[in-house]
Design a protein around this motif. Sequence first.
Motif, PDB file in Angstrom:
ATOM      1  N   TYR A 140     -10.627  -0.343   7.924  1.00  0.00           N
ATOM      2  CA  TYR A 140      -9.867  -1.321   8.698  1.00  0.00           C
ATOM      3  C   TYR A 140      -8.628  -1.724   7.907  1.00  0.00           C
ATOM      4  O   TYR A 140      -8.706  -1.960   6.703  1.00  0.00           O
ATOM      5  CB  TYR A 140     -10.736  -2.551   8.950  1.00  0.00           C
ATOM      6  N   SER A 190      -0.030  -5.964  12.969  1.00  0.00           N
ATOM      7  CA  SER A 190      -0.885  -5.000  13.662  1.00  0.00           C
ATOM      8  C   SER A 190      -2.169  -4.786  12.871  1.00  0.00           C
ATOM      9  O   SER A 190      -2.261  -5.125  11.685  1.00  0.00           O
ATOM     10  CB  SER A 190      -0.160  -3.665  13.833  1.00  0.00           C
ATOM     11  N   THR A 191      -3.172  -4.224  13.548  1.00  0.00           N
ATOM     12  CA  THR A 191      -4.414  -3.847  12.885  1.00  0.00           C
ATOM     13  C   THR A 191      -4.805  -2.433  13.300  1.00  0.00           C
ATOM     14  O   THR A 191      -4.406  -1.947  14.368  1.00  0.00           O
ATOM     15  CB  THR A 191      -5.576  -4.801  13.233  1.00  0.00           C
ATOM     16  N   TYR A 192      -5.570  -1.784  12.467  1.00  0.00           N
ATOM     17  CA  TYR A 192      -6.070  -0.456  12.771  1.00  0.00           C
ATOM     18  C   TYR A 192      -7.513  -0.368  12.287  1.00  0.00           C
ATOM     19  O   TYR A 192      -7.808  -0.708  11.143  1.00  0.00           O
ATOM     20  CB  TYR A 192      -5.233   0.623  12.087  1.00  0.00           C
ATOM     21  N   TYR A 193      -8.384   0.088  13.161  1.00  0.00           N
ATOM     22  CA  TYR A 193      -9.784   0.286  12.798  1.00  0.00           C
ATOM     23  C   TYR A 193     -10.194   1.715  13.116  1.00  0.00           C
ATOM     24  O   TYR A 193      -9.870   2.231  14.185  1.00  0.00           O
ATOM     25  CB  TYR A 193     -10.691  -0.686  13.573  1.00  0.00           C
ATOM     26  N   ASN A 194     -10.896   2.345  12.197  1.00  0.00           N
ATOM     27  CA  ASN A 194     -11.453   3.672  12.407  1.00  0.00           C
ATOM     28  C   ASN A 194     -12.935   3.590  12.086  1.00  0.00           C
ATOM     29  O   ASN A 194     -13.318   3.107  11.015  1.00  0.00           O
ATOM     30  CB  ASN A 194     -10.751   4.683  11.498  1.00  0.00           C
ATOM     31  N   SER A 204     -11.177   5.231  17.018  1.00  0.00           N
ATOM     32  CA  SER A 204     -10.219   4.350  16.362  1.00  0.00           C
ATOM     33  C   SER A 204      -9.575   3.413  17.374  1.00  0.00           C
ATOM     34  O   SER A 204      -9.502   3.715  18.564  1.00  0.00           O
ATOM     35  CB  SER A 204      -9.142   5.154  15.637  1.00  0.00           C
ATOM     36  N   THR A 205      -9.121   2.275  16.877  1.00  0.00           N
ATOM     37  CA  THR A 205      -8.426   1.295  17.702  1.00  0.00           C
ATOM     38  C   THR A 205      -7.226   0.762  16.929  1.00  0.00           C
ATOM     39  O   THR A 205      -7.377   0.316  15.778  1.00  0.00           O
ATOM     40  CB  THR A 205      -9.332   0.105  18.072  1.00  0.00           C
ATOM     41  N   TYR A 206      -6.069   0.841  17.559  1.00  0.00           N
ATOM     42  CA  TYR A 206      -4.853   0.253  17.008  1.00  0.00           C
ATOM     43  C   TYR A 206      -4.477  -0.934  17.884  1.00  0.00           C
ATOM     44  O   TYR A 206      -4.455  -0.823  19.108  1.00  0.00           O
ATOM     45  CB  TYR A 206      -3.704   1.272  17.004  1.00  0.00           C
ATOM     46  N   SER A 259      -3.763  -3.133  22.668  1.00  0.00           N
ATOM     47  CA  SER A 259      -4.677  -2.252  21.943  1.00  0.00           C
ATOM     48  C   SER A 259      -4.730  -0.870  22.569  1.00  0.00           C
ATOM     49  O   SER A 259      -4.683  -0.730  23.792  1.00  0.00           O
ATOM     50  CB  SER A 259      -6.092  -2.832  21.940  1.00  0.00           C
ATOM     51  N   SER A 271      -7.197   2.589  22.097  1.00  0.00           N
ATOM     52  CA  SER A 271      -8.377   3.176  21.471  1.00  0.00           C
ATOM     53  C   SER A 271      -8.478   4.643  21.829  1.00  0.00           C
ATOM     54  O   SER A 271      -8.031   5.064  22.888  1.00  0.00           O
ATOM     55  CB  SER A 271      -9.654   2.466  21.959  1.00  0.00           C
TER      56      SER A 271
END
Length: 86
Positions: free
Chosen positions: A46, A53-57, A63-65, A72, A74
């Motif tokens: 994360y 902004s955020t980014y999760y993988n 993944s979600t930006y 968002s 995904s």
Amino acid sequence: MPSDQGYTYKSSGTNESGNHYCSRDYGSSAANSNSYHYSNSDGSYYYSNPDGSTYYNDGQGGSTYTSPSGDSTSSGYGNGGSSGKQ
């Protein structure tokens, strides 16, 4: 005061479960001055970025930006991707 790299290193570490984090200060001009990232032993990671902004993988292809405005996007979760405000 940010360094020539644009940030000041704050802290980092790894817990007993093998999860790593790193925190940086990008100064008062950044939308998110106290940015950080973490990576977990399960492969997920994360990022909370200085632009807000955020980014999760999830480490399994999903993944979600999330943009600074809250939109968002995904992908890779098996739903063909999605976008919009969360």
